[in-house]
Design a protein around this motif. Structure first.
Motif, PDB file in Angstrom:
ATOM      1  N   ASN A 217       0.826  -1.207   0.000  1.00  0.00           N
ATOM      2  CA  ASN A 217       0.000   0.000   0.000  1.00  0.00           C
ATOM      3  C   ASN A 217       0.860   1.257   0.000  1.00  0.00           C
ATOM      4  O   ASN A 217       0.485   2.275  -0.609  1.00  0.00           O
ATOM      5  CB  ASN A 217      -0.954   0.011   1.194  1.00  0.00           C
ATOM      6  CG  ASN A 217      -2.335   0.496   0.812  1.00  0.00           C
ATOM      7  OD1 ASN A 217      -2.772   0.312  -0.322  1.00  0.00           O
ATOM      8  ND2 ASN A 217      -3.042   1.112   1.749  1.00  0.00           N
ATOM      9  N   ALA A 218       2.001   1.212   0.676  1.00  0.00           N
ATOM     10  CA  ALA A 218       2.911   2.360   0.617  1.00  0.00           C
ATOM     11  C   ALA A 218       3.402   2.561  -0.812  1.00  0.00           C
ATOM     12  O   ALA A 218       3.516   3.704  -1.297  1.00  0.00           O
ATOM     13  CB  ALA A 218       4.089   2.145   1.559  1.00  0.00           C
ATOM     14  N   SER A 219       3.686   1.460  -1.494  1.00  0.00           N
ATOM     15  CA  SER A 219       4.131   1.558  -2.887  1.00  0.00           C
ATOM     16  C   SER A 219       3.020   2.086  -3.781  1.00  0.00           C
ATOM     17  O   SER A 219       3.253   2.911  -4.673  1.00  0.00           O
ATOM     18  CB  SER A 219       4.606   0.188  -3.380  1.00  0.00           C
ATOM     19  OG  SER A 219       5.682  -0.284  -2.603  1.00  0.00           O
ATOM     20  N   LEU A 220       1.799   1.580  -3.551  1.00  0.00           N
ATOM     21  CA  LEU A 220       0.657   2.065  -4.327  1.00  0.00           C
ATOM     22  C   LEU A 220       0.454   3.558  -4.135  1.00  0.00           C
ATOM     23  O   LEU A 220       0.291   4.323  -5.106  1.00  0.00           O
ATOM     24  CB  LEU A 220      -0.603   1.302  -3.910  1.00  0.00           C
ATOM     25  CG  LEU A 220      -1.935   1.813  -4.476  1.00  0.00           C
ATOM     26  CD1 LEU A 220      -1.977   1.645  -5.986  1.00  0.00           C
ATOM     27  CD2 LEU A 220      -3.106   1.077  -3.821  1.00  0.00           C
ATOM     28  N   ILE A 221       0.484   3.994  -2.886  1.00  0.00           N
ATOM     29  CA  ILE A 221       0.291   5.412  -2.588  1.00  0.00           C
ATOM     30  C   ILE A 221       1.422   6.246  -3.180  1.00  0.00           C
ATOM     31  O   ILE A 221       1.204   7.344  -3.711  1.00  0.00           O
ATOM     32  CB  ILE A 221       0.190   5.611  -1.059  1.00  0.00           C
ATOM     33  CG1 ILE A 221      -1.156   5.055  -0.569  1.00  0.00           C
ATOM     34  CG2 ILE A 221       0.319   7.084  -0.678  1.00  0.00           C
ATOM     35  CD1 ILE A 221      -1.293   5.028   0.940  1.00  0.00           C
ATOM     36  N   ALA A 222       2.655   5.708  -3.100  1.00  0.00           N
ATOM     37  CA  ALA A 222       3.785   6.439  -3.675  1.00  0.00           C
ATOM     38  C   ALA A 222       3.606   6.619  -5.175  1.00  0.00           C
ATOM     39  O   ALA A 222       3.910   7.687  -5.726  1.00  0.00           O
ATOM     40  CB  ALA A 222       5.088   5.684  -3.388  1.00  0.00           C
ATOM     41  N   GLY A 223       3.111   5.560  -5.839  1.00  0.00           N
ATOM     42  CA  GLY A 223       2.873   5.671  -7.270  1.00  0.00           C
ATOM     43  C   GLY A 223       1.801   6.685  -7.606  1.00  0.00           C
ATOM     44  O   GLY A 223       1.939   7.468  -8.566  1.00  0.00           O
TER      45      GLY A 223
ATOM     46  N   LEU B  18      -3.075   0.225   6.486  1.00  0.00           N
ATOM     47  CA  LEU B  18      -3.727   1.433   6.988  1.00  0.00           C
ATOM     48  C   LEU B  18      -2.720   2.539   7.293  1.00  0.00           C
ATOM     49  O   LEU B  18      -3.033   3.735   7.132  1.00  0.00           O
ATOM     50  CB  LEU B  18      -4.530   1.099   8.248  1.00  0.00           C
ATOM     51  CG  LEU B  18      -5.349   2.235   8.868  1.00  0.00           C
ATOM     52  CD1 LEU B  18      -6.406   2.738   7.891  1.00  0.00           C
ATOM     53  CD2 LEU B  18      -6.006   1.761  10.168  1.00  0.00           C
ATOM     54  N   LEU B  19      -1.528   2.155   7.728  1.00  0.00           N
ATOM     55  CA  LEU B  19      -0.547   3.162   8.140  1.00  0.00           C
ATOM     56  C   LEU B  19      -0.232   4.193   7.056  1.00  0.00           C
ATOM     57  O   LEU B  19      -0.291   5.406   7.317  1.00  0.00           O
ATOM     58  CB  LEU B  19       0.744   2.476   8.603  1.00  0.00           C
ATOM     59  CG  LEU B  19       0.762   1.932  10.029  1.00  0.00           C
ATOM     60  CD1 LEU B  19       2.119   1.308  10.327  1.00  0.00           C
ATOM     61  CD2 LEU B  19       0.462   3.038  11.032  1.00  0.00           C
ATOM     62  N   PRO B  20       0.109   3.791   5.834  1.00  0.00           N
ATOM     63  CA  PRO B  20       0.484   4.795   4.835  1.00  0.00           C
ATOM     64  C   PRO B  20      -0.653   5.735   4.434  1.00  0.00           C
ATOM     65  O   PRO B  20      -0.393   6.850   3.977  1.00  0.00           O
ATOM     66  CB  PRO B  20       0.930   3.957   3.624  1.00  0.00           C
ATOM     67  CG  PRO B  20       1.096   2.580   4.117  1.00  0.00           C
ATOM     68  CD  PRO B  20       0.239   2.430   5.305  1.00  0.00           C
TER      69      PRO B  20
ATOM     70  N   ALA C 275       4.229  13.061   6.049  1.00  0.00           N
ATOM     71  CA  ALA C 275       3.681  12.329   7.193  1.00  0.00           C
ATOM     72  C   ALA C 275       3.493  10.855   6.860  1.00  0.00           C
ATOM     73  O   ALA C 275       3.774   9.971   7.684  1.00  0.00           O
ATOM     74  CB  ALA C 275       2.344  12.946   7.614  1.00  0.00           C
ATOM     75  N   ALA C 276       3.041  10.573   5.646  1.00  0.00           N
ATOM     76  CA  ALA C 276       2.843   9.185   5.236  1.00  0.00           C
ATOM     77  C   ALA C 276       4.173   8.446   5.162  1.00  0.00           C
ATOM     78  O   ALA C 276       4.275   7.288   5.580  1.00  0.00           O
ATOM     79  CB  ALA C 276       2.140   9.135   3.883  1.00  0.00           C
ATOM     80  N   VAL C 277       5.205   9.124   4.658  1.00  0.00           N
ATOM     81  CA  VAL C 277       6.526   8.503   4.574  1.00  0.00           C
ATOM     82  C   VAL C 277       7.069   8.201   5.967  1.00  0.00           C
ATOM     83  O   VAL C 277       7.599   7.114   6.219  1.00  0.00           O
ATOM     84  CB  VAL C 277       7.505   9.428   3.804  1.00  0.00           C
ATOM     85  CG1 VAL C 277       8.940   8.930   3.937  1.00  0.00           C
ATOM     86  CG2 VAL C 277       7.100   9.512   2.342  1.00  0.00           C
ATOM     87  N   ALA C 278       6.940   9.162   6.882  1.00  0.00           N
ATOM     88  CA  ALA C 278       7.444   8.977   8.246  1.00  0.00           C
ATOM     89  C   ALA C 278       6.712   7.834   8.949  1.00  0.00           C
ATOM     90  O   ALA C 278       7.332   6.991   9.615  1.00  0.00           O
ATOM     91  CB  ALA C 278       7.293  10.280   9.035  1.00  0.00           C
TER      92      ALA C 278
ATOM     93  N   GLY D 242      11.278  -1.943   1.952  1.00  0.00           N
ATOM     94  CA  GLY D 242      10.058  -1.179   1.716  1.00  0.00           C
ATOM     95  C   GLY D 242      10.339   0.135   1.007  1.00  0.00           C
ATOM     96  O   GLY D 242       9.588   0.547   0.109  1.00  0.00           O
ATOM     97  N   ALA D 243      11.431   0.802   1.396  1.00  0.00           N
ATOM     98  CA  ALA D 243      11.784   2.073   0.754  1.00  0.00           C
ATOM     99  C   ALA D 243      12.139   1.875  -0.715  1.00  0.00           C
ATOM    100  O   ALA D 243      11.773   2.692  -1.571  1.00  0.00           O
ATOM    101  CB  ALA D 243      12.956   2.708   1.496  1.00  0.00           C
ATOM    102  N   ALA D 244      12.816   0.789  -1.006  1.00  0.00           N
ATOM    103  CA  ALA D 244      13.170   0.506  -2.399  1.00  0.00           C
ATOM    104  C   ALA D 244      11.927   0.286  -3.252  1.00  0.00           C
ATOM    105  O   ALA D 244      11.819   0.809  -4.370  1.00  0.00           O
ATOM    106  CB  ALA D 244      14.084  -0.721  -2.461  1.00  0.00           C
ATOM    107  N   ALA D 245      10.965  -0.490  -2.717  1.00  0.00           N
ATOM    108  CA  ALA D 245       9.730  -0.748  -3.464  1.00  0.00           C
ATOM    109  C   ALA D 245       8.950   0.540  -3.688  1.00  0.00           C
ATOM    110  O   ALA D 245       8.439   0.796  -4.792  1.00  0.00           O
ATOM    111  CB  ALA D 245       8.874  -1.766  -2.714  1.00  0.00           C
ATOM    112  N   ALA D 246       8.849   1.379  -2.651  1.00  0.00           N
ATOM    113  CA  ALA D 246       8.108   2.634  -2.783  1.00  0.00           C
ATOM    114  C   ALA D 246       8.795   3.584  -3.765  1.00  0.00           C
ATOM    115  O   ALA D 246       8.128   4.278  -4.538  1.00  0.00           O
ATOM    116  CB  ALA D 246       7.963   3.294  -1.412  1.00  0.00           C
ATOM    117  N   ALA D 247      10.117   3.615  -3.742  1.00  0.00           N
ATOM    118  CA  ALA D 247      10.857   4.503  -4.643  1.00  0.00           C
ATOM    119  C   ALA D 247      10.634   4.122  -6.099  1.00  0.00           C
ATOM    120  O   ALA D 247      10.454   4.991  -6.972  1.00  0.00           O
ATOM    121  CB  ALA D 247      12.348   4.473  -4.302  1.00  0.00           C
TER     122      ALA D 247
END
Length: 243
Positions: free
Chosen positions: A42-48, A174-176, A189-192, A224-229
């Motif tokens: 979900n963090a990756s989805l939101i980042a995209g 839910l977190l991101p 805030a979402a990244v943190a 996780g950071a690599a996937a989101a990036a």
């Protein structure tokens, strides 16, 4: 007197092993996998979506959709996987029971060979196998453990696997999206929050498995950071091309 001694011995063995954690209940793997997958996916989805230049409201909707779809998908997959595995195991156990009923002497010799391969003398291995084969209910359970490597009285529950996977994925996913649900349009805030969640869950898994907390947390944070990036970059490229 013999029955009382056997009962006391069994109780003593149970007390000796009572401190061990349950590693076969079927909940840990889907729960860990679920919360990690929820966070990362979900963090990756939101980042995209953020990378494409979408508004905060669009990001919130996309995040909630990703949460719901992922949680149901994980639960369905875990249920089907564990259910199929359990059914296959029960089928193999049934085959073993039929073999014991049809040819008990051969199965007894086979069990003796198993114990002999583990270091027992041929005489002792044969005696242990003979004693265990005195009762059919004990015999097939022992064969299941020794030959199939499963405990027929402690098979994983597909419902436990599905439920733990669903809840864990939903919590992680839910977190991101939380900052966007509260109207915070900034991705900071979402990244943190996501970074903190990745590190904490990685550290918790490391604690459960006896590994270094710092290493476990840092490893999960890096993955996780690599996937989101990557997904942020894809979203940015696609958003720029469409725009």
């Amino acid at each position: 007197m013999s029955a009382e001694m056997d009962s006391a011995a069994a109780q003593h063995v149970a007390e000796l092993h009572r401190h061990h954690r349950d590693v076969t209940g079927g909940w840990l793997r889907p729960a860990v996998f679920g919360v990690m997958d929820g966070l990362v996916s979900n963090a990756s989805l939101i980042a995209g979506v953020v990378g494409s230049g979408a508004s905060g409201g669009t990001v919130a909707v996309a995040g909630l959709a990703g949460l719901a779809a992922g949680a149901f998908s994980m639960a369905t997959g875990e249920y089907t996987s564990v259910r199929s595995q359990t059914e296959m195991t029960l089928a193999e156990i049934d085959v073993e029971r039929r073999e014991i009923a049809r040819n008990p002497e051969a199965e007894q010799r086979e069990l003796a060979m198993v114990y002999q391969a583990r270091g027992l003398t041929p005489e002792l291995a044969a005696e242990v196998a003979r004693q265990l084969h005195r009762h059919d209910e004990i015999a097939w359970r022992v064969h299941a453990r020794e030959e199939l490597g499963v405990d027929p009285d402690d098979l994983p529950s597909p419902w436990v696997a599905a439920g733990s996977s669903f809840v864990a994925f939903a919590l992680g996913a839910l977190l991101p999206v939380l900052p966007f649900l509260f109207g915070l349009g900034s991705v900071t805030a979402a990244v943190a929050l996501t970074a903190a969640g990745l590190f904490v869950t990685g550290a918790l898994v490391a604690r459960l498995t006896g590994r270094s907390l710092l290493f476990g947390g840092a490893r999960q944070l890096l993955l996780g950071a690599a996937a989101a990036a990557v997904t942020y970059g894809i979203g940015h490229l696609v958003g720029t091309a469409i725009g």
